[in-house]
Scaffold this active site. Structure first.
Site, PDB file in Angstrom:
ATOM      1  N   SER A 103       2.087  -9.663  -0.684  1.00 24.81           N
ATOM      2  CA  SER A 103       1.693  -8.254  -0.611  1.00 24.81           C
ATOM      3  C   SER A 103       1.935  -7.599   0.746  1.00 24.81           C
ATOM      4  CB  SER A 103       0.220  -8.111  -0.995  1.00 24.81           C
ATOM      5  OG  SER A 103      -0.579  -8.968  -0.201  1.00 24.81           O
TER       6      SER A 103
ATOM      7  N   GLU B 116     -10.009   5.457   3.003  1.00 19.26           N
ATOM      8  CA  GLU B 116     -10.766   4.368   3.594  1.00 19.26           C
ATOM      9  C   GLU B 116      -9.752   3.268   3.910  1.00 19.26           C
ATOM     10  OE1 GLU B 116     -10.358   4.765   0.312  1.00 19.26           O
ATOM     11  OE2 GLU B 116      -9.331   2.854   0.077  1.00 19.26           O
TER      12      GLU B 116
ATOM     13  N   LYS C 180       0.826  -1.217   0.000  1.00 20.15           N
ATOM     14  CA  LYS C 180       0.000   0.000   0.000  1.00 20.15           C
ATOM     15  C   LYS C 180       0.860   1.267   0.000  1.00 20.15           C
ATOM     16  CE  LYS C 180      -4.015  -2.186   0.245  1.00 20.15           C
ATOM     17  NZ  LYS C 180      -4.989  -2.179  -0.847  1.00 20.15           N
TER      18      LYS C 180
HETATM   19  C1  LIG Z   1      -1.417  -7.015   2.731  1.00 19.77           C
HETATM   20  C2  LIG Z   1      -2.541  -6.757   1.810  1.00 19.77           C
HETATM   21  N1  LIG Z   1      -2.619  -7.433   0.648  1.00 19.77           N
HETATM   22  C3  LIG Z   1      -3.630  -7.247  -0.231  1.00 19.77           C
HETATM   23  C4  LIG Z   1      -4.667  -6.376   0.058  1.00 19.77           C
HETATM   24  C5  LIG Z   1      -5.777  -6.231  -0.934  1.00 19.77           C
HETATM   25  O1  LIG Z   1      -5.722  -5.064  -1.679  1.00 19.77           O
HETATM   26  P1  LIG Z   1      -5.407  -5.045  -3.218  1.00 19.77           P
HETATM   27  O2  LIG Z   1      -6.240  -6.119  -3.865  1.00 19.77           O
HETATM   28  O3  LIG Z   1      -5.772  -3.688  -3.651  1.00 19.77           O
HETATM   29  O4  LIG Z   1      -3.948  -5.333  -3.396  1.00 19.77           O
HETATM   30  C6  LIG Z   1      -4.639  -5.627   1.254  1.00 19.77           C
HETATM   31  C7  LIG Z   1      -5.707  -4.673   1.566  1.00 19.77           C
HETATM   32  O5  LIG Z   1      -5.812  -4.121   2.606  1.00 19.77           O
HETATM   33  C8  LIG Z   1      -3.556  -5.830   2.148  1.00 19.77           C
HETATM   34  O6  LIG Z   1      -3.483  -5.166   3.308  1.00 19.77           O
END
Ligand SMILES: Cc1ncc(COP(=O)(O)O)c(C=O)c1O
Length: 392
Positions: free
Chosen positions: A378, A121, A99
């Protein structure tokens, strides 16, 4: 000769002024927000064409966020699965998830636009923490809207945001999760478009957000592409896998590989599978697929991972799916918890529950033996320890 001088367009390129990805995307907002969205788009187009903006952002990503993040060969897990698994380590960024890439870009843009406040948000709290962090760094105010249910399950991130100086506003409407927080954040933006920038956290919302957020996350895929070229004999993995909530870490990863033969796979939560089970609709300013009941009312999403607890998916993903360029699959909460525990024990990495979705699909054992697989990790699992402890 002239073709050589023209930058080659890829599938994941500029969607144009209408912000359309095939029949999805667009800008379905009240009159009061049309001008604000256009202003964001104009500012982004100008900044994205300005080498000085890129230099500033690249420097921040390197000196503050900790980029480039490593590509870690998951050796023990690979041996167990009969695959070559490479992990793109967004969990190692400052604040612990991808993020931060998007937020640093948007905060820099907000400064350029002369805004003094960021509105955001958040679901899992990771985007909220990233926003609060960037606001502190740039001397901006931050107001983060968060569902009351998420506030309960992501207590630590709420404290982080407050410690960083952000105001966290609990949202008690609806299911008290990300959808409701997003509605509230957009409503708040209407009243302060002159001074505040809406820092949206995924490839969702009205144009230009799905495109702009993908561009700010493209750094994941671009880095991984270069790293795979030195790590893999074939230079490109057979599979590129990422979890999909709204779809920003997946979109950023896919952007680096969309023009290669790699198969792109987005993994959704069983109870939040917009791309797989959603129906065409409009929510939060964008035409895309959303979980709906028989009357067309938006249904509530349910996922063990707060960041995937959203009933829709970004419009570009639906377009990629329609074209057959990416596929979207679903894993269950049980598979996700098992995947998080297995990664911890084989590789010494505690992944966020969101990221564990991507791993869970790879761990199913359905991929051909010997395949090479890039998985975007992620985020890190610190925020999910209470949930994971309950699962033991
Ligand atoms: C660690 C992590 N991975 C993935 C996501 C999902 O978001 P996005 O699909 O936009 O990558 C989030 C959302 O809060 C997150 O905190």
């Amino acid at each position: 000769m002239t073709e050589l001088l023209v930058r080659r367009r890829t599938l994941m390129d500029d969607p144009g002024a209408a912000g359309r990805f095939g029949e999805y995307g667009g800008r379905y907002v009240p009159e009061s927000l049309v001008g604000a969205c256009r202003e964001v788009e104009d500012a982004f187009r100008e900044a994205w064409a300005d080498p000085a903006f890129h230099a500033q952002l690249d420097r921040l990503l390197a000196t503050y966020a900790g980029r480039p993040t490593p590509l870690t060969p998951a050796l023990r897990l690979s041996a167990e699965l009969g695959l070559t698994v490479l992990l793109k380590r967004e969990d190692l960024t400052h604040t612990g998830s991808h993020k931060i890439n998007n937020v640093l870009g948007q905060a820099l843009l907000a400064k350029r636009m002369g805004r003094t406040r960021l509105i955001a948000e958040t679901g899992a709290g990771q985007h909220g923490v990233a926003t609060a962090t960037a606001a502190a760094l740039f001397g901006l105010e931050a107001t983060v809207y968060m569902g009351a249910k998420d506030i309960e399950r992501q207590e630590l991130n709420v404290f982080r945001m407050r410690m960083l100086g952000a105001e966290v506003v609990p949202v008690h409407s609806g299911a008290r999760t990300l959808k409701d927080a997003t509605s509230e954040a957009m409503r708040a933006w209407v009243g302060q478009v002159e001074t505040a920038h809406y820092c949206l956290g995924s490839v969702l919302g009205p144009a230009p957000y799905p495109w702009m957020v993908r561009e700010f996350q493209r750094v994941i895929g671009d880095e991984a592409r270069r790293q795979c070229a030195t790590e893999l004999p074939a230079a490109v993995p057979d599979y590129v896998v990422a979890c999909v909530g709204g779809g920003s870490n997946a979109a950023g990863t896919f952007a680096g590989f969309v023009d290669t033969p790699a198969r792109l796979v987005g993994v959704e939560a069983d109870g939040g599978a917009g791309a797989t089970r959603g129906r065409l609709g409009v929510l939060h300013g964008v035409r895309s697929l959303f979980l709906q009941d028989d009357d067309g009312q938006i249904a509530e999403a349910h996922s063990i991972a707060a960041g995937l607890d959203y009933p829709g998916v970004g419009p570009e993903h639906v377009h990629l799916r329609d074209l057959g360029r990416a596929r979207y699959v679903i894993v269950t909460d049980e598979e996700v918890v098992a995947a998080a525990h297995r990664l911890a024990r084989t590789e010494g990495i505690i992944a966020a529950l969101e990221s564990a979705h991507a791993l869970a699909w790879v761990m199913r054992g359905e991929l051909p033996a010997g395949s090479t697989v890039l998985v975007t990790l992620s985020g890190r699992g610190d925020k999910d320890l209470a949930t994971l402890r309950e699962s033991l």
